[in-house]
Design a protein around this motif. Sequence first.
Motif, mmCIF file in Angstrom:
data_model
loop_
_atom_site.group_PDB
_atom_site.id
_atom_site.type_symbol
_atom_site.label_atom_id
_atom_site.label_comp_id
_atom_site.label_asym_id
_atom_site.label_seq_id
_atom_site.Cartn_x
_atom_site.Cartn_y
_atom_site.Cartn_z
ATOM 1 N N GLN A 24 -31.870 7.457 29.372
ATOM 2 C CA GLN A 24 -32.100 5.948 29.502
ATOM 3 C C GLN A 24 -33.335 5.730 29.150
ATOM 4 N N PRO A 25 -33.817 4.843 28.276
ATOM 5 C CA PRO A 25 -35.505 4.608 27.758
ATOM 6 C C PRO A 25 -35.805 3.775 29.334
ATOM 7 N N HIS A 26 -36.832 4.161 29.602
ATOM 8 C CA HIS A 26 -37.851 3.444 30.761
ATOM 9 C C HIS A 26 -39.027 3.109 30.156
ATOM 10 N N THR A 138 -31.996 1.856 20.956
ATOM 11 C CA THR A 138 -32.331 2.966 21.778
ATOM 12 C C THR A 138 -32.041 2.487 23.181
ATOM 13 N N VAL A 139 -32.179 1.303 23.576
ATOM 14 C CA VAL A 139 -31.941 0.929 24.842
ATOM 15 C C VAL A 139 -30.595 0.818 24.907
ATOM 16 N N VAL A 140 -29.899 0.237 24.118
ATOM 17 C CA VAL A 140 -28.422 0.084 24.400
ATOM 18 C C VAL A 140 -27.536 1.590 24.421
ATOM 19 N N LEU A 141 -28.064 2.406 23.384
ATOM 20 C CA LEU A 141 -27.326 3.847 23.241
ATOM 21 C C LEU A 141 -27.891 5.036 24.172
ATOM 22 N N GLY A 142 -28.861 4.762 24.767
ATOM 23 C CA GLY A 142 -29.590 5.584 25.538
ATOM 24 C C GLY A 142 -30.752 6.422 25.015
ATOM 25 N N SER A 143 -30.636 6.754 23.796
ATOM 26 C CA SER A 143 -31.893 7.609 23.460
ATOM 27 C C SER A 143 -32.216 7.317 22.024
ATOM 28 N N ARG A 144 -33.505 7.633 21.502
ATOM 29 C CA ARG A 144 -33.871 7.384 19.947
ATOM 30 C C ARG A 144 -32.944 8.085 19.267
ATOM 31 N N GLU A 145 -32.877 9.476 19.370
ATOM 32 C CA GLU A 145 -31.942 10.370 18.695
ATOM 33 C C GLU A 145 -30.468 9.548 18.286
#
Length: 189
Positions: A24-26, A138-145
Amino acid sequence: MKTKQSHSRSPETTGSWVLAHDHQPHISAELRKRYSALIDANGTHVVIALEMLGGDEVFSRRPENLLDVHLWVSHGIPSASITHLAQAIEPLPSNTLSEALGISLRTLHRKKGAQSDTLSVAQGGRAFKFAEVVAKATVVLGSRETAVQWLTSPAIGLDQQKPIDLLATPVGTQLVEELLDRIEYGVYA
């Protein structure tokens, strides 16, 4: 609704924001403090988008609200932002980025190399919006990748079209953002 799981492992730094091991992006405490008003009014994805475009390295003045972001874009985002954006979304190929930004591949390469140049208002606006969509994904799906993979794969909610192919127009971008909102809130249909 997704529940976040915490892990005892330390977070890894990705640019100037952090991905915890739950992916999760923080936003780091430093960025959260620096951009508190912007985060409170618009969410963390706007700060992630600004950081993807180079953050303090390219800002003439740090944006405190969306009007500041508008002024930054309208006065010409430095071309260095394209280099930062391309690095942030690797392994996305340059030709895919150029299509999404509505900039020819030749112009994209020229802008990446001309660090003292600025983007036109239209180019800067598209670059910021693209970064904002990637940041929101990124925020919704959890990672930039995962976000980059999702952007380049056919989406059921977009009639099997790739989200990145729709980012060339304002209406297509709106459709992608609406789908991300539905995914975030667990409404896929």
